[in-house]
Design an enzyme around this catalytic site. Structure first.
Site, mmCIF file in Angstrom:
data_model
loop_
_atom_site.group_PDB
_atom_site.id
_atom_site.type_symbol
_atom_site.label_atom_id
_atom_site.label_comp_id
_atom_site.label_asym_id
_atom_site.label_seq_id
_atom_site.Cartn_x
_atom_site.Cartn_y
_atom_site.Cartn_z
ATOM 1 N N SER A 585 0.842 -1.205 0.000
ATOM 2 C CA SER A 585 0.000 0.000 0.000
ATOM 3 C C SER A 585 0.875 1.251 0.000
ATOM 4 C CB SER A 585 -0.908 0.024 1.229
ATOM 5 O OG SER A 585 -1.555 1.279 1.367
ATOM 6 N N TYR A 598 -1.821 -0.247 10.606
ATOM 7 C CA TYR A 598 -1.919 -0.647 9.203
ATOM 8 C C TYR A 598 -0.666 -0.228 8.434
ATOM 9 C CZ TYR A 598 -3.872 -1.028 4.456
ATOM 10 O OH TYR A 598 -4.097 -1.343 3.146
#
Length: 708
Positions: A585, A598
């Site tokens: 990501s 995250y």
């Protein structure tokens, strides 16, 4: 003719004729031909996939003269009876086909006749006429079936086949000795029928069966009756004079042990058979296979090769029988490879010698010398070919050959096709021309991709891209229901042959091991592994719980580690390189708000990828990363609270997120799941074979995430 045969009249073949369906065609003989063909092709005891051909003769109006002309409709080159449509037929002027006899120059020149078939075409939408066209044209019957039933070929491949044919069918079937299909064989069939008035069919030595009738129904029933009689005769003789295949020499391992052995060994076998061209694998432990490969007669029969041309064109003339004990220890991969290396070299040398002994001055170059069929006594049979359908069909064809050998040995003595005749078929210039006309393979043909998190969103889009580009795909996900839906969708869009599934929670090591076993048994191994399983949690550090942190580390980081670890075991067994692509990501680079757990996990994924790229380079295993950002439409993570968390972090509503994410990029573009799939393909599609350890951002251009 009225339907006068009940379904219970047949024991060894399936009577599928439905008179109401047949009546719906009225006088449409071509429609009835297609209907009959589909019924015959639906029963694999009657003919193999893509094997055999059928025909009918009708009277049509000549579009140029308006006169009535005789037209023959026959299955064209390629295609399959079970799925035949009118577009798969060739429609030809019958008189013109007969007129070709006037220009035929003899057996040595018969291949030139094939090009002339095109000059006889009546229906301009015709499929290319096949080599068997004259075999149907020169027989004086309205409806004709030419099939390759195992029961008939067992007689045709028997030492006493001609005598058995005469006695079994009371002179109603004529025997035609082996001859390669072509114009000359058509003339021979014509002559045989003229010399044997009243016969109902022909058996071609080592080849197959011709039957016929005045109507589609009569031809269908004649075909069933003939095959039923042969099947009954064989069944009555199994074990009568001696045990089937001489009795069992060894016993099979229990089912679970067979599958364990097969899944362990098949990537190694795939590596060997891919020495010239990458191959897709198939495994079967069908009871018919086990009866044969465990028998005393295996050593005698396997070297004889197959008899029917349809069989050995797909299986090679003979298999490789492994000199490997059923209970052999396969845990030491390098030791197993060392044990098998000499066996493969011996097979390749034997095949090359066969080519050199048999070749003609104009023969095509020797083809891949690796085996197609590999037999592991006590365990099962492997096959390898360019794609899953071809390798599955090759396996089915060798089972047909096993059935033939079983029948022939029960009634007489099995005889394979003479080596030179087999070569003349395998390296026939017309067959070579057909191979050269095959469409170019897709970028991921011959490859196998395993994708985690593939039931929806980005994972599903990636798997679909892999399938579109020719790969076999293994879909894994922890959501069993969604996985089944995805599987059904892939089967509908592509083929049942190219997709397999495994329910996997990537935090469960055994489930991961089992998923690779499924990939091995389904396709022979893996080439591409995409770690896409994930979840998202967006909270400030004070709101992030230890459980939040742990699950993100377990799924994203540990899950990627476990899947990659198992993938490497398979890739190293194959020794053909491969790709691992990790979906990380933008958040692994950019320090955004409310993203500590995250973002940390995504950064760990990225660095693990660099470490693996460095470690696995010597194995030609490439490891790369794709960094998405803000994939909203179709993505599964937005239903998990992530959208609300990110909207809160940016002080906007959820509805404003898509526009917010697009506007913050330099391209002002929304990012879709398909964009991520395309990025994965960039790494694995063949043009980036020397790229590893790289990161590809697919975020529309977020300056803070620019790598430097």
């Amino acid at each position: 003719m009225e339907n006068s045969v009940a379904t219970t009249n047949y024991k060894y073949v399936s009577y599928l004729w439905d008179e109401e369906v047949a009546k719906s065609f009225g006088d449409d003989q071509v429609g009835l031909l297609i209907y009959r063909s589909n019924l015959l092709g639906a029963d694999l005891r009657l003919t193999n996939y893509a094997g055999g051909n059928t025909s009918c003769k009708t009277v049509e109006k000549d579009p140029l003269t308006g006169n009535d002309v005789d037209v023959m409709w026959v299955k064209g080159s390629g295609g399959d009876l079970g799925t035949l449509k009118k577009s798969g037929l060739a429609g030809l002027y019958l008189e013109k086909l007969h007129s070709l006899k006037n220009v035929y120059r003899g057996l040595e020149h018969e291949d030139e006749m094939v090009a002339l078939f095109n000059r006889c075409i009546y229906d301009l939408d015709s499929k290319a006429p096949s080599i068997d066209t004259p075999l149907h044209a020169f027989l004086p019957f309205k409806h004709i079936d030419h099939l390759h039933p195992d029961a008939i070929i067992a007689i045709a491949a028997s030492k006493d086949g001609e005598r058995i044919t005469k006695e079994l069918f009371g002179g109603k079937l004529a025997w035609v000795k082996w001859q390669k299909p072509g114009f000359d064989l058509g003339l021979l069939l014509e002559k045989t029928v003229q010399e044997n008035p009243g016969i109902t069919g022909l058996i071609l030595g080592s080849h197959g069966l011709f039957t016929w009738g005045d109507t589609a129904y009569e031809s269908y029933v004649n075909t069933l009756d003939t095959i039923e009689r042969a099947s009954e005769y064989l069944n009555d003789n199994f074990g009568k004079n001696r045990p089937v295949f001489g009795g069992a020499k060894i016993e099979s391992l229990p089912k679970e042990e067979r599958l364990e052995k097969a899944s362990t060994l098949i990537p190694i076998l795939r590596g060997f058979t891919s020495s010239q061209n990458r191959m897709i694998g198939h495994f079967t432990d069908d009871e018919r296979v086990l009866e044969y490969i465990n028998s005393n007669d295996l050593d005698k029969l396997a070297p004889l090769g197959t008899s029917c041309p349809d069989h050995f064109l797909r299986t090679k003339i003979r298999p490789l029988v492994l000199n490997l004990a059923p209970d052999a220890d396969l845990s030491d991969t390098e030791a197993v490879k060392a044990q098998l290396a000499d066996q493969f070299e011996a097979y390749r040398a034997d095949y090359t010698a066969y080519y050199e002994r048999s070749k003609h001055h104009n023969s095509p170059a020797v083809r891949d010398t690796n085996p197609v069929i590999i037999i592991y006594p006590g365990v099962g049979m492997f096959s390898f070919a360019k794609d899953k359908q071809t390798t599955r069909v090759s396996s089915e064809f060798y089972i047909n050959a096993i059935n033939v050998m079983k029948g022939a040995e029960a009634i007489s003595e099995y005889q394979g096709l003479p080596e030179q005749e087999a070569f003349n078929i395998e390296y026939w210039l017309l067959e070579e021309a057909k191979l050269q006309r095959m469409p170019k393979e897709k970028a991921l043909s011959r490859k196998i991709a395993l994708v985690t998190g593939a039931s929806g969103g980005i994972g599903k889009a990636i798997a679909e891209k892999m399938a579109q580009e020719g790969a076999c795909v293994v879909l894994t996900d922890m959501n069993a229901e969604a996985l089944e839906e995805a599987k059904a969708e892939f089967e509908s869009k592509f083929s049942k042959d190219i997709v397999a599934t495994a329910v996997v929670n990537v935090t469960d090591p055994q489930a991961i091991v089992d998923s690779f076993k499924k990939a091995n048994l389904a396709f022979g191994g893996v080439d591409i592994v995409v770690n896409c399983a994930g979840l998202s949690i967006s909270k400030s550090i004070t709101d992030t719980t230890e459980a939040d942190y742990d699950i993100l580390q377990d799924v994203l980081v540990k899950g990627q580690f476990l899947v990659s670890k198992e993938a490497v075991k398979v890739l190293r067994k194959q020794a053909t390189g491969g790709d691992i692509v990790n979906i990380a990501s933008k958040n692994g680079i950019v320090s955004g708000p409310n993203n500590v757990a995250y973002g940390t996990a995504k950064a760990a994924q990225m660095h693990m990828s660099r470490l693996l790229a460095a470690e696995l380079g010597p194995d030609k295993i490439r490891v790369n990363v794709v960094n998405p950002d803000a994939v909203i439409r179709g993505s599964k993570i937005w239903g998990s609270g992530w959208a609300a968390g990110r909207a809160k972090a940016y002080g906007i509503s959820i509805e404003e997120l898509p526009a917010y994410y697009a506007k913050r990029t330099v391209l002002n573009e929304e990012i879709l799941a398909e964009d991520i799939a395309n990025a994965v393909f960039v790494f694995v599609g063949g043009l980036m074979g020397k790229s590893t350890g790289n990161v590809l951002n697919v975020d529309g251009g977020v300056p803070a995430a620019f790598l430097r």
